[in-house]
Design a protein around this motif. Structure first.
Motif, PDB file in Angstrom:
ATOM      1  N   LYS A   4       1.080  -1.103  -0.024  1.00 56.82           N
ATOM      2  CA  LYS A   4      -0.097   0.007   0.232  1.00 56.82           C
ATOM      3  C   LYS A   4       0.921   1.266  -0.072  1.00 56.82           C
ATOM      4  CE  LYS A   4      -3.980   2.111   2.242  1.00 56.82           C
ATOM      5  NZ  LYS A   4      -3.528   3.536   2.048  1.00 56.82           N
ATOM      6  N   SER A   5       1.664   1.332   1.121  1.00 55.09           N
ATOM      7  CA  SER A   5       2.556   2.588   1.115  1.00 55.09           C
ATOM      8  C   SER A   5       3.472   2.575  -0.532  1.00 55.09           C
ATOM      9  CB  SER A   5       3.714   2.404   1.949  1.00 55.09           C
ATOM     10  OG  SER A   5       4.697   1.312   1.837  1.00 55.09           O
ATOM     11  N   TRP A   6       3.986   1.491  -1.165  1.00 61.09           N
ATOM     12  CA  TRP A   6       4.656   1.742  -2.362  1.00 61.09           C
ATOM     13  C   TRP A   6       3.745   2.104  -3.554  1.00 61.09           C
ATOM     14  CZ3 TRP A   6       8.582  -3.050  -2.975  1.00 61.09           C
ATOM     15  CH2 TRP A   6       9.517  -2.837  -2.194  1.00 61.09           C
ATOM     16  N   LEU A   9       3.008   5.806  -3.184  1.00 61.64           N
ATOM     17  CA  LEU A   9       4.321   6.574  -3.515  1.00 61.64           C
ATOM     18  C   LEU A   9       4.324   6.546  -4.774  1.00 61.64           C
ATOM     19  CD1 LEU A   9       7.104   7.759  -2.935  1.00 61.64           C
ATOM     20  CD2 LEU A   9       8.072   5.364  -3.079  1.00 61.64           C
ATOM     21  N   ILE A  10       4.484   5.442  -5.759  1.00 64.26           N
ATOM     22  CA  ILE A  10       4.921   5.473  -7.286  1.00 64.26           C
ATOM     23  C   ILE A  10       3.380   6.264  -7.919  1.00 64.26           C
ATOM     24  CG2 ILE A  10       6.132   3.706  -7.089  1.00 64.26           C
ATOM     25  CD1 ILE A  10       4.015   1.885  -8.251  1.00 64.26           C
ATOM     26  N   GLY A  11       2.283   6.116  -7.188  1.00 65.84           N
ATOM     27  CA  GLY A  11       0.979   6.860  -7.812  1.00 65.84           C
ATOM     28  C   GLY A  11       1.099   8.376  -7.465  1.00 65.84           C
ATOM     29  N   SER A  12       1.945   8.779  -6.930  1.00 67.26           N
ATOM     30  CA  SER A  12       1.684  10.169  -6.489  1.00 67.26           C
ATOM     31  C   SER A  12       2.376  11.110  -7.649  1.00 67.26           C
ATOM     32  CB  SER A  12       2.750  10.543  -5.291  1.00 67.26           C
ATOM     33  OG  SER A  12       3.884  10.328  -5.538  1.00 67.26           O
ATOM     34  N   SER A  13       1.754  12.114  -7.782  1.00 67.32           N
ATOM     35  CA  SER A  13       2.265  13.143  -9.021  1.00 67.32           C
ATOM     36  C   SER A  13       3.830  13.456  -8.812  1.00 67.32           C
ATOM     37  CB  SER A  13       1.419  14.344  -9.089  1.00 67.32           C
ATOM     38  OG  SER A  13       1.584  14.941  -7.671  1.00 67.32           O
ATOM     39  N   SER A  14       4.225  13.665  -7.618  1.00 65.93           N
ATOM     40  CA  SER A  14       5.735  14.104  -7.335  1.00 65.93           C
ATOM     41  C   SER A  14       6.650  12.963  -7.830  1.00 65.93           C
ATOM     42  CB  SER A  14       6.056  14.337  -5.962  1.00 65.93           C
ATOM     43  OG  SER A  14       5.504  13.497  -5.099  1.00 65.93           O
ATOM     44  N   PHE A  15       6.365  11.701  -7.573  1.00 64.92           N
ATOM     45  CA  PHE A  15       7.002  10.614  -7.970  1.00 64.92           C
ATOM     46  C   PHE A  15       7.011  10.292  -9.535  1.00 64.92           C
ATOM     47  CE2 PHE A  15       7.918   6.361  -8.988  1.00 64.92           C
ATOM     48  CZ  PHE A  15       8.862   5.816  -8.450  1.00 64.92           C
ATOM     49  N   VAL A  16       5.763  10.472 -10.082  1.00 64.44           N
ATOM     50  CA  VAL A  16       5.779  10.361 -11.538  1.00 64.44           C
ATOM     51  C   VAL A  16       6.778  11.477 -12.305  1.00 64.44           C
ATOM     52  CG1 VAL A  16       4.028  10.518 -13.528  1.00 64.44           C
ATOM     53  CG2 VAL A  16       3.356   9.258 -11.486  1.00 64.44           C
TER      54      VAL A  16
END
Length: 310
Positions: A4-6, A9-16
């Motif tokens: 869930k945490s990963w 994270l990878i779904g956040s706009s900042s990570f993208v």
């Protein structure tokens, strides 16, 4: 808990955004999109309908030209389709012959997902000429599709699709210098701006349309540009450029491709690319993401064409 945490994270706009900037900066995962015959070492016969049916799109290595994978239509259609731009792994596809109501798909072949923009409700007339361009606008952090349509009488309509809002917008204000008869030749989408080579009477110019600010500009082409033959618009070192192979080289047995870049709304001519033209014919395809010239070289004796990076 970890999944869930990963996932968050990878779904956040900042990570993208960070991930995309890293790939762009390192030129990672860069491929050539090519329409080709399954047998690379043969010539296509464009007058043979059975020959055309066999053509397919594939991804190729940007450096070795080795085939990476074939691309099939995301809806499973066997009809030929055209590619009208790619950005950050997204590809815009539509009909090979465009019409005002041609369906458009924004497709990510890597994860096999796509978005189909809704049909526009702004159009109430038919158009004789339709162009389509797609790309990312960093200023508004959005992917845009720009559709320009003209009638035989010179009427122009421009629509912009936003991937973020999933809707079309008709551009109401068309500048007076576009309300005339002109011919469209080639285009390029760069940093959210759609560029087109157009010809009004004997004059060539570059029309630009910013899909974020919705503003038009015109840049008169260099005086040496007098023919669409061997003319290409692309991006060189983060600057819009024109490549022309119309004029020959003074040196016997040699030929050249001239290069201009648009700097501060003025054209600056750079050194030409000079090459040996004996027993071969060259055609400019464009410039790669790492600023190399991509050309097609046809051996006049063998009738075989190859791709070259310079």
């Amino acid at each position: 808990c970890t999944c869930k945490s990963w996932s968050d994270l990878i779904g956040s706009s900042s990570f993208v955004s960070t991930h995309l900037h890293r790939n762009v900066r390192k030129h990672a995962h860069v491929y050539l999109l090519c329409l080709h015959h399954p047998n690379f070492r043969r010539q296509n016969d464009n007058d043979d309908p059975y020959d055309i049916e066999e053509l397919q799109w594939s991804l190729f290595s940007n450096e070795t030209f080795e085939q990476f994978c074939e691309l099939s239509h995301p809806l499973g259609s066997t009809e030929h389709y055209g590619i009208y731009g790619s950005s950050n792994g997204l590809v815009c596809i539509s009909d090979e012959i465009l019409n005002f109501d041609s369906p458009i798909h924004i497709w990510n072949p890597s994860v096999r997902k796509f978005r189909t923009p809704p049909m526009s409700t702004n159009i109430n007339m038919k158009f004789s000429h339709v162009t389509l361009q797609f790309g990312f606008h960093p200023g508004v952090n959005d992917y845009k599709v720009v559709r320009m349509m003209r009638t035989n009488k010179g009427a122009l309509a421009v629509e912009v699709y936003s991937l973020r809002t999933d809707c079309w917008k008709m551009i109401e204000t068309i500048p007076p210098w576009l309300k005339c008869t002109w011919q469209h030749h080639k285009g390029k989408f760069f940093n959210g701006v759609a560029y087109h080579v157009i010809k009004k009477g004997p004059i060539f110019s570059i029309m630009s349309f910013d899909s974020g600010s919705e503003e038009f500009e015109e840049f008169i082409a260099p005086d040496a540009i007098c023919s669409p033959w061997e003319l290409c618009i692309d991006v060189y070192k983060e600057q819009v450029c024109l490549l022309s192979g119309f004029y020959g080289c003074e040196e016997e047995g040699m030929d050249k491709i001239e290069l201009w870049v648009l700097q501060e709304k003025r054209w600056k001519q750079l050194l030409p690319f000079i090459y040996d033209s004996l027993d071969a014919c060259y055609g400019t395809i464009g410039i790669s993401i790492d600023d190399k010239l991509l050309i097609e070289r046809t051996d006049l004796n063998k009738g075989v064409a190859d791709l070259y990076l310079f």
